[in-house]
Enzyme design. Sequence first.
Site, PDB file in Angstrom:
ATOM      1  N   HIS A 168      10.013  30.301  -0.066  1.00  0.00           N
ATOM      2  CA  HIS A 168       9.182  29.217   0.470  1.00  0.00           C
ATOM      3  C   HIS A 168       8.050  29.740   1.331  1.00  0.00           C
ATOM      4  CE1 HIS A 168      11.600  25.631  -0.655  1.00  0.00           C
ATOM      5  NE2 HIS A 168      12.500  26.585  -0.851  1.00  0.00           N
ATOM      6  N   ASP A 376       0.764  30.532   5.699  1.00  0.00           N
ATOM      7  CA  ASP A 376       1.768  29.521   5.407  1.00  0.00           C
ATOM      8  C   ASP A 376       2.121  29.618   3.925  1.00  0.00           C
ATOM      9  OD1 ASP A 376       3.375  27.304   5.914  1.00  0.00           O
ATOM     10  OD2 ASP A 376       1.785  26.214   6.951  1.00  0.00           O
TER      11      ASP A 376
HETATM   12  P1  ADQ Z   1       7.783  24.658   7.183  1.00  0.00           P
HETATM   13  O1  ADQ Z   1       7.343  25.886   7.877  1.00  0.00           O
HETATM   14  O2  ADQ Z   1       8.790  23.865   7.873  1.00  0.00           O
HETATM   15  O3  ADQ Z   1       8.278  24.929   5.711  1.00  0.00           O
HETATM   16  P2  ADQ Z   1       5.801  22.575   6.212  1.00  0.00           P
HETATM   17  O4  ADQ Z   1       5.552  22.841   4.788  1.00  0.00           O
HETATM   18  O5  ADQ Z   1       4.569  22.133   6.914  1.00  0.00           O
HETATM   19  O6  ADQ Z   1       6.368  23.829   7.003  1.00  0.00           O
HETATM   20  O7  ADQ Z   1       6.888  21.457   6.327  1.00  0.00           O
HETATM   21  C1  ADQ Z   1       7.145  20.820   7.550  1.00  0.00           C
HETATM   22  C2  ADQ Z   1       7.883  19.495   7.298  1.00  0.00           C
HETATM   23  O8  ADQ Z   1       8.363  19.006   8.540  1.00  0.00           O
HETATM   24  C3  ADQ Z   1       6.992  18.441   6.711  1.00  0.00           C
HETATM   25  O9  ADQ Z   1       7.691  17.719   5.746  1.00  0.00           O
HETATM   26  C4  ADQ Z   1       6.645  17.573   7.910  1.00  0.00           C
HETATM   27  O10 ADQ Z   1       6.414  16.221   7.616  1.00  0.00           O
HETATM   28  C5  ADQ Z   1       7.878  17.687   8.750  1.00  0.00           C
HETATM   29  N1  ADQ Z   1       7.511  17.543  10.176  1.00  0.00           N
HETATM   30  C6  ADQ Z   1       6.635  18.290  10.831  1.00  0.00           C
HETATM   31  N2  ADQ Z   1       6.526  17.846  12.113  1.00  0.00           N
HETATM   32  C7  ADQ Z   1       7.348  16.815  12.248  1.00  0.00           C
HETATM   33  C8  ADQ Z   1       7.713  15.950  13.326  1.00  0.00           C
HETATM   34  N3  ADQ Z   1       7.215  16.057  14.560  1.00  0.00           N
HETATM   35  N4  ADQ Z   1       8.608  15.035  13.082  1.00  0.00           N
HETATM   36  C9  ADQ Z   1       9.151  14.904  11.881  1.00  0.00           C
HETATM   37  N5  ADQ Z   1       8.857  15.658  10.830  1.00  0.00           N
HETATM   38  C10 ADQ Z   1       7.977  16.625  11.008  1.00  0.00           C
HETATM   39  C11 ADQ Z   1       8.477  26.095   4.877  1.00  0.00           C
HETATM   40  C12 ADQ Z   1       7.262  26.997   4.709  1.00  0.00           C
HETATM   41  C13 ADQ Z   1       6.094  26.183   4.200  1.00  0.00           C
HETATM   42  C14 ADQ Z   1       6.467  25.474   2.895  1.00  0.00           C
HETATM   43  C15 ADQ Z   1       7.760  24.706   3.059  1.00  0.00           C
HETATM   44  C16 ADQ Z   1       8.246  24.117   1.741  1.00  0.00           C
HETATM   45  O11 ADQ Z   1       6.921  27.629   5.938  1.00  0.00           O
HETATM   46  O12 ADQ Z   1       4.955  27.001   4.002  1.00  0.00           O
HETATM   47  O13 ADQ Z   1       5.429  24.550   2.569  1.00  0.00           O
HETATM   48  O14 ADQ Z   1       8.781  25.555   3.567  1.00  0.00           O
HETATM   49  O15 ADQ Z   1       8.354  25.093   0.761  1.00  0.00           O
END
Ligand code: ADQ
Length: 738
Positions: A168, A376
Amino acid sequence: MNTRLIIVSNRLPLTLRKGDDGHWTTERSSGGLASAMNPILSKSGGDWIGWAGAGGEEDQEQQRSILQDWAQKEQYFAVELPADIATGFYEGYSNQTLWPVFHNFPSQLKFDAKGWEAYVEANRIFCKAVVERYKPGDLVWVHDYQLILLPQMLRDQLPDAAIGFFLHIPFPSSEIFPVLPRREELLEGLLGADLIAFQTHGHLQQFRSTLLRVLGLESKISEVAVGSRPVRLEAHPIGIAPDGYTDLASRDETTARHYAEWVARYRGRKMLLAVDRLDYTKGITERLRTYAHLLRTHEELKEKVILIQIAVPTREGIETYQDLREEVNRLVGEINGKLGTPDWTPLVYINRSIERAELVALYKLADVCWVGSLRDGMNLVAKEYVACKAAGDGVLVLSEFAGAAAEMGEALLINPFDEERTASTIERALALEEDERRERMKRLHGRVLHNNVFRWGDRFLAALQEAVSARGRYSDNQPKRLRAAEVVDAYRRASRRLLVLDYDGTLVPFAMQPWQATPPPAVLRLLATLVREPRNCVALSSGRTAEDLDRWFGAIRGIWLMAEHGAELKSPLQATWEPLRSEVSSDWKSTVMPILEHFVDRTPGSFIEEKKYALVWHYRMAEPEFGAWLANELVSMLEAMLAETELRAFLGEKIVEVRPVWANKGEALTRLLPASSPPDFLFAAGDDRTDEDLFEHKQSEAWTVHVGPGPTRAAFVVPDFASLLRVLEMFAKEDQPG
Ligand code: ADQ
């Protein structure tokens, strides 16, 4: 899909948490992985194996009953990690060693051997849990950097299992990966899978160069052979489950209430939104500094814009994250304290997880969503925002270092490290004309809805199934030991025979220096006998120069010579050499030569050989491990440098050779074939990679023979040059009268 799925990830979608009253409760886990995988599992059915997120030794009874409940109701099976293992594994090696390096932040790397041992042990515990639940025919899908060793551990226990791995997070640059302590074990762990998939092609390419640099393992664009087992390599960018956002955005009451309230509160202001885990890779401090710069330099934005920064606490036990939290708090205070007015708080900072309904209301509200990751894997926030913009309003500002940038070209892309230019892009986003804004958002919206998480899951699982069936094809193609009686029989019955023979390592052993490999008289006599037979056409195809071949074999009348891997040919009917291509420039040598010279300086005992079409760095006399390590480094470096040219760098037997890609034995053979009438017996033998081009060309209809150990595309193998000579002697004897 009928096949059962076993998902394995560090965390389950549910977390065990101890409440203030001392009782254990169940909480939904946050983060990208849970949001992505839940919908897939509910569609396909199967088990999810992961850690429950708690390590408490007390209240075992109560914890167990909750976990049993998860297993029965949801098919979620929790692995139990002892507290010290959990810490070393999760906060240690996973998040202080792997996480920073995989995000190209080697300066943040922290390593201790205990953390590594815990990482290995935790992977073993996961392995045991999977083996317990596995049934033949299941597809096992392993997720992410916490479980890199698991594919090979599973392969050892379940040799036939279908194992897929999805990373991921990004794969780091091949220059940075080697700083990782235990890097070889990590790569070997991954290579236990049938399919390794990444978020982008860029990450996949870095993985391939890393394999070459660290393990000396060459790969094709979509496959690498591990012994006789193929491992498929693919890029599968993850998507979101759009309904989970579009439905709330269009018809959920709570969302609508929040939205209405905020529209009223922020009337007359432009709203910027940022949503991140509070992680240093997400570029939060960079964003806040950029925002401060924007406000300071654009007086007209005063009281007109508001940035809402949501930052979910994460990995709070790790010092770097505590430092980040303090720095962000300081910047928030500074921005609001120094730039705010009694009527205007420029920055709204929310340092907690929020409900999906609130999040969607914020996405709806935001004029600009600002994704500023320094690096990311994908970034789902970018896609979630776009999904909530069905009407085409809103602008996405997206870091070019997020995987999402590879498929969201209509966003305004930024380099988040360049604060000044990012500020100008934000300004542009705020002022973007309606037509352009709608056009960009419409396209993005369509793509996010289409390339959703279900398609991602289907594509990954289809690729995994394909990879498993390719395994069968591959093993059918494994070379057999050459049986002399069979090949001699075919030779005897043939009326037109073509023999293509490599020289060094095939007819003679390798010499320490290239000029020492003069052919022994017995080999010359053998060749002369074979050539003399009217039914035979014999070609010597070698990496040697035309001069060497002339000097050594010129006296054998009737032999074909192919010099420099086929770049030049000499037919028995002509006295001169004919190049495979006309008008070949060798200007490139002046660029490549200094690089090779630099390697000679660094490697005692190595030297450069200059040929007409190629430059070769020989390191047979150098210290073996050091030489091999430098050879990998040289090839990785040259590959990047020569990417757009017709030149390639090849790893050979203790050499690195740079030459045009068209100069290969397969190409040369096609030139040779029409010259004679088609043979009914084609025999090709060689020992190194240059001969593989030949074998690949002629796989089905020829006796292709690989000399010595190592992987090959040839149909047959013999153990060494002496065995091959014995077969050739038998050929020669067949033709002797009496
Ligand atoms: P993450 O590093 O967790 O994931 P991201 O892809 O942005 O990063 O996902 C974050 C998730 O958390 C999103 O669904 C978002 O809506 C949710 N979220 C963020 N802030 C929030 C809040 N305050 N309250 C509730 N929900 C919140 C890892 C990798 C990424 C990759 C994903 C999926 O680092 O690059 O995109 O896996 O493969």
